[in-house]
Design a protein around this motif. Structure first.
Motif, PDB file in Angstrom:
ATOM      1  N   GLN A   1      53.150  21.190  14.017  1.00 45.53           N
ATOM      2  CA  GLN A   1      51.873  21.966  14.631  1.00 45.53           C
ATOM      3  C   GLN A   1      51.207  22.753  13.596  1.00 45.53           C
ATOM      4  O   GLN A   1      51.585  23.337  12.612  1.00 45.53           O
ATOM      5  CB  GLN A   1      52.743  22.752  15.806  1.00 45.53           C
ATOM      6  CG  GLN A   1      53.426  22.121  16.866  1.00 45.53           C
ATOM      7  CD  GLN A   1      52.596  21.165  17.773  1.00 45.53           C
ATOM      8  OE1 GLN A   1      51.295  21.628  17.717  1.00 45.53           O
ATOM      9  NE2 GLN A   1      52.974  19.995  17.927  1.00 45.53           N
TER      10      GLN A   1
ATOM     11  N   GLN B   1      52.703  29.668  21.229  1.00 46.19           N
ATOM     12  CA  GLN B   1      51.736  29.046  21.936  1.00 46.19           C
ATOM     13  C   GLN B   1      50.588  29.053  21.818  1.00 46.19           C
ATOM     14  O   GLN B   1      49.865  27.956  22.261  1.00 46.19           O
ATOM     15  CB  GLN B   1      52.001  29.982  23.405  1.00 46.19           C
ATOM     16  CG  GLN B   1      53.463  29.977  24.081  1.00 46.19           C
ATOM     17  CD  GLN B   1      53.967  28.788  24.262  1.00 46.19           C
ATOM     18  OE1 GLN B   1      53.168  27.844  24.881  1.00 46.19           O
ATOM     19  NE2 GLN B   1      55.283  28.470  23.905  1.00 46.19           N
ATOM     20  N   LYS B   2      49.777  29.878  21.061  1.00 45.20           N
ATOM     21  CA  LYS B   2      48.419  29.672  20.633  1.00 45.20           C
ATOM     22  C   LYS B   2      48.406  28.433  19.751  1.00 45.20           C
ATOM     23  O   LYS B   2      47.332  27.712  19.938  1.00 45.20           O
ATOM     24  CB  LYS B   2      47.766  31.077  20.082  1.00 45.20           C
ATOM     25  CG  LYS B   2      47.724  32.287  20.495  1.00 45.20           C
ATOM     26  CD  LYS B   2      47.182  33.384  20.040  1.00 45.20           C
ATOM     27  CE  LYS B   2      47.002  34.437  20.564  1.00 45.20           C
ATOM     28  NZ  LYS B   2      46.526  35.681  19.745  1.00 45.20           N
ATOM     29  N   SER B   3      49.423  28.229  19.073  1.00 45.77           N
ATOM     30  CA  SER B   3      49.208  27.170  18.013  1.00 45.77           C
ATOM     31  C   SER B   3      49.469  25.919  18.694  1.00 45.77           C
ATOM     32  O   SER B   3      48.685  25.045  18.425  1.00 45.77           O
ATOM     33  CB  SER B   3      50.373  27.194  16.995  1.00 45.77           C
ATOM     34  OG  SER B   3      50.220  28.288  16.106  1.00 45.77           O
ATOM     35  N   LEU B   4      50.273  25.794  19.825  1.00 46.21           N
ATOM     36  CA  LEU B   4      50.325  24.604  20.686  1.00 46.21           C
ATOM     37  C   LEU B   4      48.929  24.466  21.186  1.00 46.21           C
ATOM     38  O   LEU B   4      48.724  23.055  21.653  1.00 46.21           O
ATOM     39  CB  LEU B   4      51.351  24.683  21.828  1.00 46.21           C
ATOM     40  CG  LEU B   4      52.729  24.699  21.032  1.00 46.21           C
ATOM     41  CD1 LEU B   4      53.895  25.130  22.307  1.00 46.21           C
ATOM     42  CD2 LEU B   4      53.010  23.343  20.733  1.00 46.21           C
ATOM     43  N   LYS B   5      48.150  25.582  21.733  1.00 41.20           N
ATOM     44  CA  LYS B   5      46.973  25.225  22.407  1.00 41.20           C
ATOM     45  C   LYS B   5      45.911  24.920  21.424  1.00 41.20           C
ATOM     46  O   LYS B   5      44.798  24.971  21.968  1.00 41.20           O
ATOM     47  CB  LYS B   5      46.750  26.551  23.368  1.00 41.20           C
ATOM     48  CG  LYS B   5      47.833  26.525  24.479  1.00 41.20           C
ATOM     49  CD  LYS B   5      47.382  27.840  25.294  1.00 41.20           C
ATOM     50  CE  LYS B   5      48.529  27.832  26.360  1.00 41.20           C
ATOM     51  NZ  LYS B   5      48.399  29.055  27.259  1.00 41.20           N
ATOM     52  N   GLY B   6      46.056  25.133  20.072  1.00 42.93           N
ATOM     53  CA  GLY B   6      45.161  24.894  19.175  1.00 42.93           C
ATOM     54  C   GLY B   6      44.372  25.933  18.773  1.00 42.93           C
ATOM     55  O   GLY B   6      42.961  26.066  18.316  1.00 42.93           O
ATOM     56  N   ILE B   7      44.660  27.368  19.591  1.00 43.63           N
ATOM     57  CA  ILE B   7      44.010  28.501  19.063  1.00 43.63           C
ATOM     58  C   ILE B   7      44.252  29.068  17.838  1.00 43.63           C
ATOM     59  O   ILE B   7      45.567  29.159  17.439  1.00 43.63           O
ATOM     60  CB  ILE B   7      44.360  29.524  20.091  1.00 43.63           C
ATOM     61  CG1 ILE B   7      44.053  29.196  21.570  1.00 43.63           C
ATOM     62  CG2 ILE B   7      43.545  30.762  20.108  1.00 43.63           C
ATOM     63  CD1 ILE B   7      44.281  29.847  22.791  1.00 43.63           C
ATOM     64  N   GLN B   8      43.278  29.657  17.043  1.00 44.99           N
ATOM     65  CA  GLN B   8      43.548  30.145  15.649  1.00 44.99           C
ATOM     66  C   GLN B   8      43.680  31.453  15.843  1.00 44.99           C
ATOM     67  O   GLN B   8      43.578  32.358  15.771  1.00 44.99           O
ATOM     68  CB  GLN B   8      42.336  29.815  14.751  1.00 44.99           C
ATOM     69  CG  GLN B   8      42.174  28.278  14.646  1.00 44.99           C
ATOM     70  CD  GLN B   8      43.296  27.565  14.097  1.00 44.99           C
ATOM     71  OE1 GLN B   8      43.893  27.920  13.165  1.00 44.99           O
ATOM     72  NE2 GLN B   8      43.515  26.669  14.583  1.00 44.99           N
TER      73      GLN B   8
END
Length: 122
Positions: A19, A115-122
């Motif tokens: 991820q 969770q941010k990483s999973l959602k693609g949020i930097q």
């Protein structure tokens, strides 16, 4: 001096699955900076030299992120003696106390970053 943060299985599993970990890296670096700031408050300050010798160095290489907090320099060779104590002087664990202060929130902060990483949020 080395400390281990436990119960990070979910965070670590994200890195194993490939991820995007930039949010996790950013949060790890912020946690390191927070521990450093707290240690500055805790460090004895008779002359202020010990506090001024403190440094935090954040780095990231590949999927490895680190925050190294150091105290001491050529003119402040007593940092570890103050922290760990000697036969003649009680310990004043300014860095360990800082980590103890910040550590209850670390797992939650890293899980949020994961969770941010999973959602693609930097």
């Amino acid at each position: 001096m080395s400390y281990t943060i436990e119960n990070l299985d979910q965070v670590l599993s994200l890195t194993a699955r490939g991820q995007n970990t930039s949010a996790i890296t950013k949060e790890l670096h912020q946690i390191g900076t927070d521990v450093f700031r707290e240690s500055q408050v805790n460090a004895p300050s008779d002359s202020g030299e010990l506090q001024r010798s403190g440094r935090v160095a954040n780095s990231a290489r590949g999927k490895k992120a680190t925050s190294d907090i150091t105290y001491g320099s050529a003119g402040v060779d007593y940092a570890s003696y103050v922290h760990e104590g000697t036969k003649a002087q009680a310990s004043q664990p300014y860095l360990k106390s800082a980590l103890d202060e910040v550590s209850p929130k670390i797992t939650g902060r890293l899980e949020a970053a994961a969770q941010k990483s999973l959602k693609g949020i930097q």
